[in-house]
Scaffold this active site. Structure first.
Site, mmCIF file in Angstrom:
data_model
loop_
_atom_site.group_PDB
_atom_site.id
_atom_site.type_symbol
_atom_site.label_atom_id
_atom_site.label_comp_id
_atom_site.label_asym_id
_atom_site.label_seq_id
_atom_site.Cartn_x
_atom_site.Cartn_y
_atom_site.Cartn_z
ATOM 1 N N LYS A 16 52.221 51.930 -27.788
ATOM 2 C CA LYS A 16 50.987 52.195 -28.552
ATOM 3 C C LYS A 16 51.296 52.558 -30.002
ATOM 4 O O LYS A 16 50.647 52.057 -30.918
ATOM 5 C CB LYS A 16 50.184 53.331 -27.889
ATOM 6 C CG LYS A 16 49.676 53.021 -26.505
ATOM 7 C CD LYS A 16 48.710 54.085 -25.999
ATOM 8 C CE LYS A 16 49.350 55.455 -25.878
ATOM 9 N NZ LYS A 16 50.443 55.495 -24.881
ATOM 10 N N ARG A 91 40.932 61.096 -23.665
ATOM 11 C CA ARG A 91 41.819 61.075 -22.500
ATOM 12 C C ARG A 91 41.044 61.167 -21.187
ATOM 13 O O ARG A 91 41.604 60.926 -20.127
ATOM 14 C CB ARG A 91 42.828 62.229 -22.567
ATOM 15 C CG ARG A 91 43.878 62.089 -23.647
ATOM 16 C CD ARG A 91 44.837 63.249 -23.606
ATOM 17 N NE ARG A 91 45.787 63.233 -24.704
ATOM 18 C CZ ARG A 91 46.957 62.608 -24.687
ATOM 19 N NH1 ARG A 91 47.314 61.942 -23.607
ATOM 20 N NH2 ARG A 91 47.769 62.650 -25.720
ATOM 21 N N ARG A 130 65.768 55.782 -23.382
ATOM 22 C CA ARG A 130 65.643 56.033 -24.821
ATOM 23 C C ARG A 130 66.533 57.188 -25.292
ATOM 24 O O ARG A 130 66.712 58.177 -24.590
ATOM 25 C CB ARG A 130 64.190 56.391 -25.171
ATOM 26 C CG ARG A 130 63.208 55.279 -24.898
ATOM 27 C CD ARG A 130 61.832 55.553 -25.467
ATOM 28 N NE ARG A 130 61.176 56.754 -24.975
ATOM 29 C CZ ARG A 130 59.876 56.979 -25.041
ATOM 30 N NH1 ARG A 130 59.091 56.062 -25.590
ATOM 31 N NH2 ARG A 130 59.348 58.079 -24.579
ATOM 32 N N ARG A 163 68.703 62.989 -26.305
ATOM 33 C CA ARG A 163 67.635 62.457 -25.463
ATOM 34 C C ARG A 163 66.599 63.544 -25.247
ATOM 35 O O ARG A 163 66.951 64.723 -25.144
ATOM 36 C CB ARG A 163 68.185 62.031 -24.090
ATOM 37 C CG ARG A 163 69.127 60.873 -24.123
ATOM 38 C CD ARG A 163 69.653 60.580 -22.716
ATOM 39 N NE ARG A 163 70.732 59.609 -22.763
ATOM 40 C CZ ARG A 163 70.561 58.289 -22.682
ATOM 41 N NH1 ARG A 163 69.344 57.797 -22.513
ATOM 42 N NH2 ARG A 163 71.582 57.470 -22.754
ATOM 43 N N ARG A 175 54.513 61.210 -15.136
ATOM 44 C CA ARG A 175 53.615 60.980 -16.263
ATOM 45 C C ARG A 175 52.786 59.714 -16.054
ATOM 46 O O ARG A 175 51.602 59.661 -16.407
ATOM 47 C CB ARG A 175 54.428 60.878 -17.562
ATOM 48 C CG ARG A 175 54.832 62.247 -18.111
ATOM 49 C CD ARG A 175 56.044 62.227 -18.995
ATOM 50 N NE ARG A 175 55.949 61.367 -20.159
ATOM 51 C CZ ARG A 175 56.990 61.054 -20.923
ATOM 52 N NH1 ARG A 175 58.190 61.517 -20.635
ATOM 53 N NH2 ARG A 175 56.845 60.285 -21.967
#
Length: 221
Positions: A16, A91, A130, A163, A175
């Site tokens: 996003k 949300r 990531r 990280r 999540r």
């Protein structure tokens, strides 16, 4: 009359933020992140900002009413005339209904709610891989983007990397579960309003960018 009001929906890691920045470049839209707006309103000392500061200092969550007041103030600024991309809001279905009312009062409405459709397990791999350069923040990935020279940041030459503690497979799955539970009603809400657009988001960044540009061009016409 302000330009398009876009909402980007998608789980953590769906891209996003990347796509919002590209929409800013391609169409002159302004990305409005509720977190950034809250911090800016507090710093500026606006009425809504003072209310938000008091709530945050008390360790509580800022209410939807305050967030909407800050959003309303920001959307009245001249630099958003070409349109906005809402990031992180709404949300919940309640927030979506409140946003609809705020926009209707200003003679506007959500132009498109764009859902970036991704595969959960691919998101687990994408997010849990990531890491960033500790010095400059340049982003890397175990599988998709490693430094040209192992252990050395391409951008600044730093050799320390970090990280996020919550970028692990278990946390990402939690999540994603929370996202689906929270966002399913939003998708239904915008589908009922006939403004929902679904974009397959497992392909290339440029391919997704082109799909979004097609949508924005069409709904802005």
């Amino acid at each position: 009359m302000m330009g398009p009001v876009l909402i980007l929906l998608g789980p953590p890691g769906a891209g996003k933020g990347t796509q919002a920045r590209m929409l800013e470049e391609d169409f002159g839209l302004v990305q409005l992140s509720t977190g950034d707006l809250l911090r800016a309103a507090v710093a500026a000392g606006t009425e809504a900002g003072r209310k938000a500061k008091a709530v945050m200092e008390a360790g509580q969550l800022v209410s939807d009413d305050i967030v909407l007041a800050i959003l309303k103030d920001r959307m009245a600024q001249p630099d958003v005339a070409k349109g906005v991309i809402l990031d992180g809001f709404p949300r919940t279905a309640g927030q979506a209904a409140a946003l609809d009312k705020l926009l209707a009062d200003a003679g506007q409405k959500v132009t498109a709610a764009i859902s970036l459709e991704v595969e959960d397990e691919a998101m687990v791999a994408r997010v849990s891989g990531r890491y960033t350069c500790a010095a400059c923040g340049e982003g890397y990935h175990d599988e998709f983007k490693q430094p040209a020279q192992a252990g050395v940041c391409d951008k600044c030459g730093g050799t320390a990397f970090k990280r996020r503690a919550d970028d692990n497979a278990e946390t990402v799955r939690e999540r994603l579960q929370a996202y689906h539970a929270q966002t399913a009603p939003l998708i239904a809400h915008y589908d009922r309003l006939s403004v929902l657009e679904r974009v397959p988001a497992m392909g290339s960044i440029d391919g997704i960018r082109a799909s979004l540009a097609d949508i924005v061009g069409r709904v802005s016409a």
